[in-house]
Design a protein around this motif. Structure first.
Motif, PDB file in Angstrom:
ATOM      1  N   UNK A 107      36.931  32.861  49.747  1.00 52.63           N
ATOM      2  CA  UNK A 107      37.211  34.236  49.404  1.00 52.63           C
ATOM      3  C   UNK A 107      35.826  34.949  49.621  1.00 52.63           C
ATOM      4  N   UNK A 108      36.018  36.054  50.436  1.00 51.71           N
ATOM      5  CA  UNK A 108      34.606  36.913  50.619  1.00 51.71           C
ATOM      6  C   UNK A 108      34.250  37.653  49.656  1.00 51.71           C
ATOM      7  N   UNK A 109      32.975  37.806  49.352  1.00 55.80           N
ATOM      8  CA  UNK A 109      32.262  38.683  48.329  1.00 55.80           C
ATOM      9  C   UNK A 109      31.593  39.924  49.228  1.00 55.80           C
ATOM     10  N   UNK A 110      31.229  40.779  48.524  1.00 57.55           N
ATOM     11  CA  UNK A 110      30.342  41.851  49.351  1.00 57.55           C
ATOM     12  C   UNK A 110      28.957  41.274  49.790  1.00 57.55           C
ATOM     13  N   UNK A 111      28.426  41.569  51.068  1.00 58.91           N
ATOM     14  CA  UNK A 111      27.252  40.666  51.496  1.00 58.91           C
ATOM     15  C   UNK A 111      25.973  41.207  50.821  1.00 58.91           C
ATOM     16  N   UNK A 112      25.013  40.257  51.094  1.00 60.08           N
ATOM     17  CA  UNK A 112      23.413  40.700  50.547  1.00 60.08           C
ATOM     18  C   UNK A 112      23.219  42.081  50.983  1.00 60.08           C
ATOM     19  N   UNK A 113      23.798  42.549  52.034  1.00 63.86           N
ATOM     20  CA  UNK A 113      23.020  43.820  52.431  1.00 63.86           C
ATOM     21  C   UNK A 113      23.585  44.879  51.400  1.00 63.86           C
ATOM     22  N   UNK A 114      24.540  44.708  50.667  1.00 63.69           N
ATOM     23  CA  UNK A 114      25.080  45.929  49.966  1.00 63.69           C
ATOM     24  C   UNK A 114      24.524  45.845  48.354  1.00 63.69           C
ATOM     25  N   UNK A 115      23.548  44.950  48.200  1.00 66.76           N
ATOM     26  CA  UNK A 115      23.073  45.089  46.741  1.00 66.76           C
ATOM     27  C   UNK A 115      22.266  46.439  46.610  1.00 66.76           C
ATOM     28  N   UNK A 116      22.084  46.922  45.565  1.00 65.11           N
ATOM     29  CA  UNK A 116      21.629  48.098  45.106  1.00 65.11           C
ATOM     30  C   UNK A 116      20.234  48.502  45.663  1.00 65.11           C
ATOM     31  N   UNK A 117      19.410  47.189  45.759  1.00 59.26           N
ATOM     32  CA  UNK A 117      18.019  47.461  46.072  1.00 59.26           C
ATOM     33  C   UNK A 117      17.786  47.236  47.849  1.00 59.26           C
ATOM     34  N   UNK A 118      18.919  47.003  48.371  1.00 60.18           N
ATOM     35  CA  UNK A 118      18.703  46.761  49.784  1.00 60.18           C
ATOM     36  C   UNK A 118      19.226  47.949  50.458  1.00 60.18           C
ATOM     37  N   UNK A 119      18.112  48.480  50.994  1.00 62.11           N
ATOM     38  CA  UNK A 119      18.340  49.822  51.952  1.00 62.11           C
ATOM     39  C   UNK A 119      18.601  49.918  53.395  1.00 62.11           C
ATOM     40  N   UNK A 120      18.312  48.633  53.897  1.00 57.76           N
ATOM     41  CA  UNK A 120      18.512  48.566  55.167  1.00 57.76           C
ATOM     42  C   UNK A 120      18.580  47.228  55.651  1.00 57.76           C
ATOM     43  N   UNK A 121      19.423  46.883  56.798  1.00 59.54           N
ATOM     44  CA  UNK A 121      19.683  45.628  57.351  1.00 59.54           C
ATOM     45  C   UNK A 121      19.812  45.813  58.997  1.00 59.54           C
ATOM     46  N   UNK A 122      18.819  45.164  59.673  1.00 57.65           N
ATOM     47  CA  UNK A 122      19.034  45.106  61.121  1.00 57.65           C
ATOM     48  C   UNK A 122      18.731  43.881  61.606  1.00 57.65           C
ATOM     49  N   UNK A 123      19.837  43.114  62.104  1.00 54.84           N
ATOM     50  CA  UNK A 123      19.732  41.921  62.589  1.00 54.84           C
ATOM     51  C   UNK A 123      18.741  41.613  63.940  1.00 54.84           C
ATOM     52  N   UNK A 124      18.309  42.794  64.640  1.00 52.73           N
ATOM     53  CA  UNK A 124      17.331  42.699  65.589  1.00 52.73           C
ATOM     54  C   UNK A 124      16.027  42.874  65.347  1.00 52.73           C
TER      55      UNK A 124
END
Length: 404
Positions: free
Chosen positions: A119-136
């Motif tokens: 079962x998938x849960x929302x990813x780490x990038x959707x926590x309130x204190x995470x404002x950006x995610x760029x895999x590159x």
């Protein structure tokens, strides 16, 4: 006297007998007797109570997709194929037979080791204190925002970056579920955030994690009880969180401080809320001290129960027939007499305070069985405390077998 043909028993009688079986291994053996018994009973039993936890051990080889589980009932290790818990993934809790897994990339998911349901849960990038995610943006893939309380009036915000492995290993301390999600059941999840001490929640219908305002520092442990999450701080005060409505509500149980312990755990036992304090001491491992790595070992546990009439913790000197399972798992209490191989008044514990990461460093895991009566610590057969053979990381974790 002619022998009895057990295979000719009426199907309804066979099913009635099977319902009286409470141990999953007994149920499997029962169905294996003959074809008639197997066809008269469901493949997946839904009547079983909470089972005796297995201890999921670290992988012996990083390339393996198999995981060993130590069973206290027979003192044996059982190996399951479980690529979902591969070496590059970190477990961050277990609840109701489901492991919480974090990847180096944002995904968070639940997996049942017995059925391999996922079962998938929302990813780490959707926590309130995470404002950006760029895999590159290699090495700085995540951008986070933290707020430091400035005299309780002004909030000074600052941004910082975090790499994939660092987020996987240290951002989330533990995720606890309200109930088993088996069969599509709705459930709630609550996460303890290591970086800030905040609590975040998720419930069905949300695509991201929400922050529970006002509950910062109640990050020692969390347990679900009577429709609410209870969270403890370092001194034993409790935040009672209701996340079932449109927005979270928090109430507090302020108790006299218990400030002399190193770690706190919350457990529900016999309908009562228990607080278990863990005391650590620096281990005298000369080999690790020479390379600058200090390791800690458990010295003692103390147990308290909550007296709601006076909002205070009362010392519990004996657990009687109850045994506790503590660690990175959702803390669990079971009746020892239901499991002949176990004894009451004991705490079965694992290492959930290590400062090392999940990149393959060896470590002397701190796990064992604490006897509340005489204060002694017994070795677990799968890993003696005096062993000089270091296990790989991550540390072991308790998982309750759930065939549903």
């Amino acid at each position: 006297m002619s022998s009895v043909d057990w295979s000719s028993l009426p199907p309804e009688l066979i099913q009635k007998i099977s319902i009286d079986l409470k141990i999953y291994a007994d149920y499997i053996r029962f169905r294996a007797v003959c074809t008639t018994w197997r066809t008269s009973t469901p493949t997946t039993p839904t009547h079983l109570p909470c089972q005796l936890p297995w201890l999921m051990l670290p992988q012996s080889r990083s390339s393996s997709h198999r995981r060993a589980f130590f069973n206290l009932a027979d003192n044996k290790c059982h190996v399951l194929g479980l690529p979902e818990a591969s070496h590059r993934r970190r477990h961050s809790g277990s609840s109701h037979g489901w492991l919480v897994m974090l990847d180096e990339y944002p995904p968070i998911f639940l997996v049942n080791p017995l059925t391999r349901a996922k079962i998938d849960l929302p990813p780490l990038s959707t926590f309130p204190c995470v404002v950006g995610f760029d895999v590159f943006n290699v090495g700085r893939e995540y951008v986070l925002q933290s707020s430091d309380d400035d005299s309780h009036v002004n909030y000074v915000s600052r941004f910082y970056t975090c790499g994939l492995k660092e987020m996987r290993d240290s951002f989330v301390k533990k995720i606890v579920l309200s109930n088993s999600p088996s069969g599509g059941s709705k459930f709630l999840a609550l996460a303890i955030i290591n970086k800030t001490g905040d609590l975040a929640y998720w419930k069905d219908g949300l695509n991201s994690w929400g922050l529970i305002e006002g509950a910062r520092s109640f990050c020692e442990d969390v347990i679900y009880f009577n429709g609410l999450f209870y969270a403890a701080d370092k001194n034993g005060s409790i935040a009672v969180c209701d996340v079932g409505g449109d927005s979270p509500r928090v109430e507090f149980i302020r108790t006299p401080g218990l400030s002399d312990g190193d770690m706190q755990y919350l457990v529900i036992a016999n309908g009562e809320l228990l607080l278990v304090t863990r005391y650590l001491e620096l281990a005298s491992d000369l080999g690790q001290l020479q390379i600058g790595i200090g390791t800690y070992e458990t010295r003692e546990f103390r147990v308290f129960k909550l007296d709601l009439s006076g909002s205070k913790w009362e010392r519990v000197m004996s657990l009687g027939d109850t045994m506790l399972f503590l660690g990175e798992n959702s803390s669990l209490a079971l009746v020892a007499s239901d499991f002949p191989e176990c004894r009451g008044n004991r705490i079965y514990f694992t290492d959930d305070f290590s400062e090392l990461d999940y990149s393959g460093f060896p470590g002397n895991h701190d796990l064992g069985i604490f006897d509340l009566e005489d204060g002694t610590i017994e070795q677990l057969p799968c890993h003696p405390r005096t062993s000089h053979s270091h296990l790989q990381w991550p540390p072991p974790i308790w998982v309750t077998p759930n065939p549903c």
